[in-house]
Design a protein around this motif. Structure first.
Motif, PDB file in Angstrom:
ATOM      1  N   THR A  93       4.116   8.860   1.379  1.00 34.79           N
ATOM      2  CA  THR A  93       4.957   8.343   0.190  1.00 34.79           C
ATOM      3  C   THR A  93       3.893   8.749  -1.016  1.00 34.79           C
ATOM      4  O   THR A  93       2.776   8.663  -1.133  1.00 34.79           O
ATOM      5  CB  THR A  93       5.135   6.803   0.522  1.00 34.79           C
ATOM      6  N   GLY A  94       4.445   8.560  -2.210  1.00 33.04           N
ATOM      7  CA  GLY A  94       4.092   8.745  -3.542  1.00 33.04           C
ATOM      8  C   GLY A  94       3.333  10.306  -3.304  1.00 33.04           C
ATOM      9  O   GLY A  94       2.016  10.534  -4.049  1.00 33.04           O
TER      10      GLY A  94
ATOM     11  N   ARG B  57       9.911   9.421  -6.117  1.00 30.59           N
ATOM     12  CA  ARG B  57      11.162   9.133  -6.868  1.00 30.59           C
ATOM     13  C   ARG B  57      11.540  10.428  -7.791  1.00 30.59           C
ATOM     14  O   ARG B  57      12.517  10.961  -7.970  1.00 30.59           O
ATOM     15  CB  ARG B  57      10.779   8.154  -7.907  1.00 30.59           C
TER      16      ARG B  57
ATOM     17  N   ASP C 218      13.254   5.689  -4.092  1.00 35.50           N
ATOM     18  CA  ASP C 218      12.021   4.669  -4.430  1.00 35.50           C
ATOM     19  C   ASP C 218      12.081   3.696  -3.347  1.00 35.50           C
ATOM     20  O   ASP C 218      12.930   3.005  -2.776  1.00 35.50           O
ATOM     21  CB  ASP C 218      12.874   3.828  -5.731  1.00 35.50           C
TER      22      ASP C 218
ATOM     23  N   SER D  67      10.592   0.818  -3.036  1.00 34.31           N
ATOM     24  CA  SER D  67      10.621  -0.424  -3.171  1.00 34.31           C
ATOM     25  C   SER D  67      11.883  -1.049  -3.098  1.00 34.31           C
ATOM     26  O   SER D  67      12.195  -2.296  -3.162  1.00 34.31           O
ATOM     27  CB  SER D  67      10.093  -0.638  -4.647  1.00 34.31           C
TER      28      SER D  67
ATOM     29  N   ALA E  74       2.169   5.567  -2.144  1.00 35.34           N
ATOM     30  CA  ALA E  74       3.050   5.131  -3.280  1.00 35.34           C
ATOM     31  C   ALA E  74       2.238   3.728  -3.741  1.00 35.34           C
ATOM     32  O   ALA E  74       2.083   2.840  -2.788  1.00 35.34           O
ATOM     33  CB  ALA E  74       4.492   4.793  -2.943  1.00 35.34           C
ATOM     34  N   GLY E  75       2.206   3.456  -4.917  1.00 32.64           N
ATOM     35  CA  GLY E  75       1.729   2.137  -5.362  1.00 32.64           C
ATOM     36  C   GLY E  75       1.531   2.501  -7.047  1.00 32.64           C
ATOM     37  O   GLY E  75       1.521   3.329  -7.309  1.00 32.64           O
TER      38      GLY E  75
ATOM     39  N   ASN F 181       8.117  -6.140  -9.043  1.00 31.53           N
ATOM     40  CA  ASN F 181       8.127  -4.515  -8.424  1.00 31.53           C
ATOM     41  C   ASN F 181       6.970  -3.980  -7.799  1.00 31.53           C
ATOM     42  O   ASN F 181       6.776  -3.274  -6.815  1.00 31.53           O
ATOM     43  CB  ASN F 181       8.501  -3.798  -9.687  1.00 31.53           C
TER      44      ASN F 181
ATOM     45  N   ASP G 152       6.803  -5.224  -4.514  1.00 27.12           N
ATOM     46  CA  ASP G 152       7.702  -4.395  -3.565  1.00 27.12           C
ATOM     47  C   ASP G 152       7.216  -2.996  -3.197  1.00 27.12           C
ATOM     48  O   ASP G 152       7.391  -2.568  -1.898  1.00 27.12           O
ATOM     49  CB  ASP G 152       9.121  -4.275  -4.213  1.00 27.12           C
ATOM     50  N   VAL G 153       6.508  -2.381  -3.967  1.00 25.20           N
ATOM     51  CA  VAL G 153       5.966  -1.094  -3.715  1.00 25.20           C
ATOM     52  C   VAL G 153       4.538  -1.120  -2.934  1.00 25.20           C
ATOM     53  O   VAL G 153       4.530  -0.693  -1.951  1.00 25.20           O
ATOM     54  CB  VAL G 153       5.678  -0.275  -4.993  1.00 25.20           C
ATOM     55  N   ASN G 154       3.776  -1.970  -3.623  1.00 27.49           N
ATOM     56  CA  ASN G 154       2.248  -2.062  -2.830  1.00 27.49           C
ATOM     57  C   ASN G 154       2.335  -2.878  -1.651  1.00 27.49           C
ATOM     58  O   ASN G 154       1.330  -2.566  -0.780  1.00 27.49           O
ATOM     59  CB  ASN G 154       1.415  -2.569  -3.831  1.00 27.49           C
TER      60      ASN G 154
ATOM     61  N   ALA H  71       6.742  -2.229   0.671  1.00 25.80           N
ATOM     62  CA  ALA H  71       7.092  -0.820   1.264  1.00 25.80           C
ATOM     63  C   ALA H  71       6.234  -0.508   2.383  1.00 25.80           C
ATOM     64  O   ALA H  71       6.566  -0.026   3.367  1.00 25.80           O
ATOM     65  CB  ALA H  71       7.353   0.098   0.097  1.00 25.80           C
TER      66      ALA H  71
END
Length: 135
Positions: free
Chosen positions: A8-9, A34, A60, A62, A88-89, A106, A109-111, A114
């Motif tokens: 991810t990311g 994204r 995304d 998140s 991702a983060g 947010n 949600d991401v860090n 997810a």
């Protein structure tokens, strides 16, 4: 049989550098970020330079349901994940009183969310197959 890494990311920074290294080592990859354009460029580069399979998701992580959607699609495509890189983060800068609650939610949600969901979805099968650096 080639191993598959899920990152991810993956479109920039550390995620991109990790993808570069896995590609050079001949790993098939599932890349998530994204930025659709950046992912498409990376996938083309890796396929041509290293003859690896690359599956991309411009998503995304998140957002609710995205992790489950990706896991379901990979299962349909019979792609087995051997290594999961939850990269991702993002972070926020400034004093707590100056940052916006929406940005902080947010970030959570991401860090956190997810990362936890992805791990819950992929780790059980990895453990069964003794993959993913668990051993």
């Amino acid at each position: 049989m080639s191993k598959t890494v899920f990152i991810t990311g993956a479109s920039g920074g550390i995620g991109k550098e990790l993808a570069n290294r896995f590609a050079k080592d001949g790993y098939n990859m599932v890349l998530v970020a994204r930025s659709e354009g950046k992912l498409a460029e990376l996938a083309k580069e890796y396929r041509e330079a290293y003859d690896v399979q690359v599956t991309v998701y411009a998503k995304d992580v998140s957002l609710p349901g995205v992790a489950e959607e990706i896991a379901s699609d990979l299962k349909k495509k019979e792609i087995t994940v051997d290594y999961l890189v939850n990269n991702a983060g993002f972070g926020l800068y400034g004093g707590f009183l100056e940052t916006q609650l929406e940005q902080e939610m947010n970030m959570i949600d991401v860090n956190i969310k997810a990362l936890t969901i992805m791990t819950k979805l992929f780790l059980p099968d990895m453990v069964k197959r003794r993959r993913g650096g668990v051993w």
